[in-house]
Design an enzyme around this catalytic site. Structure first.
Site, PDB file in Angstrom:
ATOM      1  N   GLU A  39       2.076  -2.360   5.873  1.00 48.58           N
ATOM      2  CA  GLU A  39       2.383  -0.936   5.681  1.00 48.58           C
ATOM      3  C   GLU A  39       2.271  -0.147   6.985  1.00 48.58           C
ATOM      4  OE1 GLU A  39      -2.106  -0.924   5.301  1.00 48.58           O
ATOM      5  OE2 GLU A  39      -0.447  -2.320   4.945  1.00 48.58           O
ATOM      6  N   HIS A  71      -1.655  -5.758   8.242  1.00 47.62           N
ATOM      7  CA  HIS A  71      -1.219  -4.584   7.496  1.00 47.62           C
ATOM      8  C   HIS A  71       0.300  -4.380   7.603  1.00 47.62           C
ATOM      9  CE1 HIS A  71      -5.131  -2.609   6.528  1.00 47.62           C
ATOM     10  NE2 HIS A  71      -5.555  -3.336   7.563  1.00 47.62           N
ATOM     11  N   CYS A 130      -5.807  -6.759   3.569  1.00 49.24           N
ATOM     12  CA  CYS A 130      -7.081  -6.580   4.271  1.00 49.24           C
ATOM     13  C   CYS A 130      -8.236  -6.532   3.264  1.00 49.24           C
ATOM     14  CB  CYS A 130      -7.024  -5.346   5.165  1.00 49.24           C
ATOM     15  SG  CYS A 130      -8.295  -5.332   6.462  1.00 49.24           S
TER      16      CYS A 130
END
Length: 237
Positions: free
Chosen positions: A212, A210, A93
Site C-alpha cells: 500500500e 507494504h 506487516c
C-alpha cells in the site's frame, strides 16, 4: 442495498489502516465500489465481504507478542471462518504477524536478526503467481516495496519450508535488483529470504513489505498496485 466486497480491520494501534484502505479503494474505483472499515470489537463482517485486510501497525501496542492479542480479538474468529470458507485475507506487516498467531499461515515472525527496526525500500522477487494476489505479476519479476518492522524475521520448521517450496506457497523473497537471493539482500534474516507466504489454498497471503505504500507515484512507486488489482478483479470483475 450496498454490498461491501472488501473490509479493512482496525485494531487499537493500527497505523496503516487508512493507507491500505485508500490502496484498495483505488483498485475498486473502476467497479464503482469502495471498501469499509471494521472495528476489532465487532463480531461479524458486513454481508458480501470477500476480501479482508489486516493492516500494519502495532496492534494492542505489540504487548505480549506482536499480533498475539489481536489474533484473539472478537473480529478474528469471523476472519478465520471467512478464510476457512475460501474467502480472501491479506495480512501486511503486523497483519502478517496476526495471521501467524491465528494459524492461517504457517511459521512465525521473530525479532530481526540485527535486533534493530528496519525502514527502507527493498527488492522482492515474485515466487508464485497462481494466487489472485500475485496473478498480475510475472514469475521471478522484481518489484520494489518498503519494509518497516522490528519483528519481521520469518522462521518455520524445515519440513514446513520444504512443503512451502514444493507447493508454491512462498509468495515473495527478498532479492537484489537483478533477482539474486542471498544473505546480503536479506534485511531481517528470514529463513530462505522469505518475505511473504500463502496458505495451502492461496486465498490467504501474509507479507512483511507494504504494497500500500507503493500504490501512488508520489509515494515513490506503484509496484504494490498489481497485488490489489489482482485480488479485487477476482472478487468483483
Amino acid at each position: 442495498m450496498t454490498v461491501n466486497k472488501a473490509a479493512v480491520i482496525v485494531f487499537p494501534g493500527s497505523n496503516c489502516d487508512r493507507d491500505v484502505f485508500l490502496a484498495v479503494k483505488r483498485s475498486m474505483a473502476k467497479f464503482g465500489q469502495t471498501p469499509v472499515f471494521v472495528w476489532h470489537a465487532d463480531k461479524t463482517l458486513p454481508a458480501g465481504v470477500e476480501l479482508v485486510v489486516l493492516p500494519g501497525g502495532f496492534s494492542y501496542g505489540d504487548y505480549l507478542r506482536c499480533g498475539a492479542i489481536a489474533a484473539r480479538s472478537p473480529i478474528m474468529g469471523e476472519v478465520v471462518r471467512h478464510a476457512n470458507r475460501g474467502g480472501y485475507v491479506l495480512g501486511i506487516c503486523n497483519g502478517f504477524q496476526v495471521l501467524t498467531e491465528t494459524g492461517l499461515v504457517e511459521g512465525a515472525l521473530v525479532r530481526n536478526q540485527g535486533l534493530k527496526f528496519i525502514c527502507k525500500d527493498v527488492s522482492l522477487r515474485v515466487e508464485a503467481t497462481s494466487s489472485p494476489f500475485t496473478s498480475q505479476y510475472q514469475s521471478n519479476q522484481i518489484v520494489t516495496m518498503p519494509v518497516a518492522h522490528h519483528d519481521g524475521c520469518y522462521v518455520a520448521d524445515s519440513d514446513v519450508i520444504k512443503k512451502m517450496e514444493d507447493q508454491n506457497m512462498i509468495a515473495f523473497r527478498y532479492a537484489s535488483s537483478n533477482g539474486t537471493v542471498g544473505n546480503e539482500t536479506n534485511p531481517n534474516g528470514s529463513m530462505g529470504s522469505i518475505a511473504g507466504v500463502f496458505n495451502a489454498k492461496g486465498n490467504v497471503l501474509g507479507m512483511m513489505p507494504h504494497p500500500e505504500r507503493y500504490s501512488e507515484q508520489p509515494l515513490g512507486g506503484v509496484d504494490g498496485n498489481a497485488l490489489f488489482d489482482g485480488v479485487i478483479e477476482r472478487i468483483i470483475g
